[in-house]
Design an enzyme around this catalytic site. Structure first.
Site, PDB file in Angstrom:
ATOM      1  N   HIS A  19      74.407  43.136 -30.404  1.00  0.00           N
ATOM      2  CA  HIS A  19      73.043  43.284 -30.187  1.00  0.00           C
ATOM      3  C   HIS A  19      72.828  41.802 -29.952  1.00  0.00           C
ATOM      4  O   HIS A  19      72.586  40.882 -30.779  1.00  0.00           O
ATOM      5  CB  HIS A  19      72.139  43.599 -31.529  1.00  0.00           C
ATOM      6  N   HIS A  21      71.017  39.439 -26.305  1.00  0.00           N
ATOM      7  CA  HIS A  21      70.384  39.572 -25.122  1.00  0.00           C
ATOM      8  C   HIS A  21      70.799  38.322 -24.193  1.00  0.00           C
ATOM      9  O   HIS A  21      70.904  37.469 -24.699  1.00  0.00           O
ATOM     10  CB  HIS A  21      68.820  39.566 -25.224  1.00  0.00           C
ATOM     11  N   HIS A 216      65.874  49.331 -29.653  1.00  0.00           N
ATOM     12  CA  HIS A 216      65.162  48.463 -30.566  1.00  0.00           C
ATOM     13  C   HIS A 216      64.237  49.305 -31.323  1.00  0.00           C
ATOM     14  O   HIS A 216      63.170  49.903 -30.701  1.00  0.00           O
ATOM     15  CB  HIS A 216      64.466  47.516 -30.038  1.00  0.00           C
ATOM     16  N   GLU A 219      61.938  47.077 -36.024  1.00  0.00           N
ATOM     17  CA  GLU A 219      61.998  45.645 -36.075  1.00  0.00           C
ATOM     18  C   GLU A 219      60.667  45.232 -36.674  1.00  0.00           C
ATOM     19  O   GLU A 219      60.642  44.567 -37.614  1.00  0.00           O
ATOM     20  CB  GLU A 219      62.172  45.053 -35.082  1.00  0.00           C
ATOM     21  N   ASP A 297      71.250  38.501 -31.536  1.00  0.00           N
ATOM     22  CA  ASP A 297      70.236  38.849 -30.787  1.00  0.00           C
ATOM     23  C   ASP A 297      69.467  37.957 -29.853  1.00  0.00           C
ATOM     24  O   ASP A 297      69.874  38.228 -28.640  1.00  0.00           O
ATOM     25  CB  ASP A 297      68.695  38.867 -31.835  1.00  0.00           C
ATOM     26  N   ASP A 298      68.998  36.732 -29.876  1.00  0.00           N
ATOM     27  CA  ASP A 298      68.652  35.827 -28.921  1.00  0.00           C
ATOM     28  C   ASP A 298      68.962  34.536 -29.632  1.00  0.00           C
ATOM     29  O   ASP A 298      68.235  33.455 -30.083  1.00  0.00           O
ATOM     30  CB  ASP A 298      67.151  35.908 -28.864  1.00  0.00           C
TER      31      ASP A 298
HETATM   32  N1  HPA Z   1      63.205  42.279 -29.921  1.00  0.00           N
HETATM   33  C1  HPA Z   1      62.380  42.999 -29.083  1.00  0.00           C
HETATM   34  N2  HPA Z   1      62.828  42.707 -27.766  1.00  0.00           N
HETATM   35  C2  HPA Z   1      63.652  41.714 -27.573  1.00  0.00           C
HETATM   36  C3  HPA Z   1      64.148  41.080 -28.280  1.00  0.00           C
HETATM   37  C4  HPA Z   1      63.997  41.333 -29.731  1.00  0.00           C
HETATM   38  O1  HPA Z   1      64.273  40.627 -30.653  1.00  0.00           O
HETATM   39  N3  HPA Z   1      64.933  40.059 -27.961  1.00  0.00           N
HETATM   40  C5  HPA Z   1      64.779  40.221 -26.409  1.00  0.00           C
HETATM   41  N4  HPA Z   1      63.814  41.228 -26.413  1.00  0.00           N
HETATM   42 ZN    ZN Z   2      66.948  42.559 -29.642  1.00  0.00          ZN
END
Ligand code: HPA
Ligand code: ZN
Length: 359
Positions: A19, A21, A216, A219, A297-298
């Site tokens: 996970h 991006h 996703h 969250e 994630d990011d």
């Molecule tokens: N959540 C939802 N969408 C996303 C995320 C995230 O953490 N990162 C990039 N797109």
């Molecule tokens: Zn994500």
């Protein structure tokens, strides 16, 4: 670096990342460099002072208020990606950092819809990220997979057209390690608002064609978002899934169906879902026999790459080496690779455990 006794063990533990991006790896430094290289105008610092320099943008990333607040920067920054080489350079920069953090298998999300929406061709995005993957395989010996992520805030028709285009071009793998370029599909962006089963038609077609699926869910949203993804999308994984701990029956189902959760600890803090990492239901998941992997994630937005996330979990939960070996093995088992690569990765994890116990 964490202050735990297991830091070196965690650094060298062979990891799978499921996970991340690729667009979320666009650091402020890269944003400014690529804006210059491509003549892209960033917002005027007189209006948005955070765009003064990479340092001020980093500082601003400490103050996200919500998922949508973060996403507004994530989508804006992407505008600097114009040419195939930009996408390749971005992917390569991620793989180099991930490799240093011990990642040996990486499954990476990308958002073609968003790039196409601003006029960049699908082929430019796919070829560029694909080249980055091939380079990581060749030069770092990693295994890599691309996961095409549909975004919930853009028109559904665009997502369907993109799916059909990928099918026509033969871009999707239908067997692990098949020759195609995309290992599976996912969906992301704003969670609360769009229908929970927005992409039902795409996911049903994907399942019928044997394409791997994740989404996703849970969250920002409550556990009903997770059950919707299981029922409407027939996913094999849930990305994030942290709210699962609020529904004991659903936890049992996720464990029974061997759904992998791709947990992203730093995201939960940076987007203010919780105040501290020790509020993550890591122990609850372990006790319920739920498989999960730990992910970044990011990383350009949330303070660090995968090792940062492993260390945060260790500082909060003080897991044993044996428990980490189990987490590492579960994440190999939940990977979208063939049996041969799985066996190799499992061997690497076992050898690491052995080296550590002998030291
Ligand atoms: N959540 C939802 N969408 C996303 C995320 C995230 O953490 N990162 C990039 N797109
Ligand atoms: Zn994500």
């Amino acid at each position: 670096m964490c202050r735990t006794a297991l830091h070196n063990f965690l650094r060298d533990l062979p990891k799978c990342e499921h996970h991340v991006h690729l667009e979320g790896c666009l650091t402020p430094e890269l944003v400014f460099d690529l804006a210059k290289r491509n003549g892209v105008q960033l917002p005027d610092p007189a209006q948005q002072p955070e765009f003064q320099s990479p340092a001020t943008l980093h500082q601003h990333y400490e103050q996200f208020q919500s998922l949508d607040h973060f996403l507004s920067y994530y989508f804006l920054s992407m505008s600097v990606l114009q040419h195939r080489a930009d996408f390749e350079d971005l992917a390569w920069s991620y793989f180099c950092q991930a490799y240093e953090d011990g990642v040996r298998h990486a499954e990476v999300f990308f958002d073609p819809q968003e790039h196409m929406h601003r006029g960049v061709a699908y082929e430019t995005v796919l070829d560029g990220f694909g080249q980055g993957c091939r380079r990581a395989e060749r030069e770092l010996g990693m295994s890599t997979k691309l996961i095409l992520c549909y975004v919930r805030h853009l028109p559904l028709d665009d997502a369907m057209q993109l799916f059909v285009l990928g099918l026509k071009r033969g871009d999707f793998e239908t067997t692990p390690d098949g020759p195609a370029k995309i290992a599976g599909i996912g969906c992301s962006s704003s969670e609360i608002g769009p229908p929970k089963d927005l992409f039902r038609e795409i996911y049903v077609m994907a399942r019928d064609k044997g394409i791997a699926r994740t989404a996703h869910a849970g969250e920002e949203g409550d556990p009903s978002y997770i059950s919707a993804a299981l029922d409407a999308y027939h996913v094999q994984r849930i990305d994030h899934g942290t709210s699962l701990a609020d529904d004991a029956m659903l936890m049992e189902r996720v464990a029974r169906e061997e759904i992998l959760l791709t947990v992203c600890p730093a995201t939960n803090i940076k987007l203010r879902y919780m105040d501290r990492i020790d509020q993550l239901p890591i122990r609850e998941f372990m006790n319920a026999g739920i498989r999960f992997s730990i992910n970044s994630d990011d990383p350009a937005y949330f303070g660090g790459f995968i090792l940062h996330n492993y260390c945060a979990v260790q500082e909060a939960f003080d897991l044993s080496a044996k428990e980490w070996i189990e987490i590492a093995k579960n994440s190999v088992q939940g990977s979208w690779v063939g049996d041969e690569r799985k066996a190799e990765l499992l061997r690497m994890v076992d050898e690491h455990g052995l080296r550590f116990s002998e030291a």
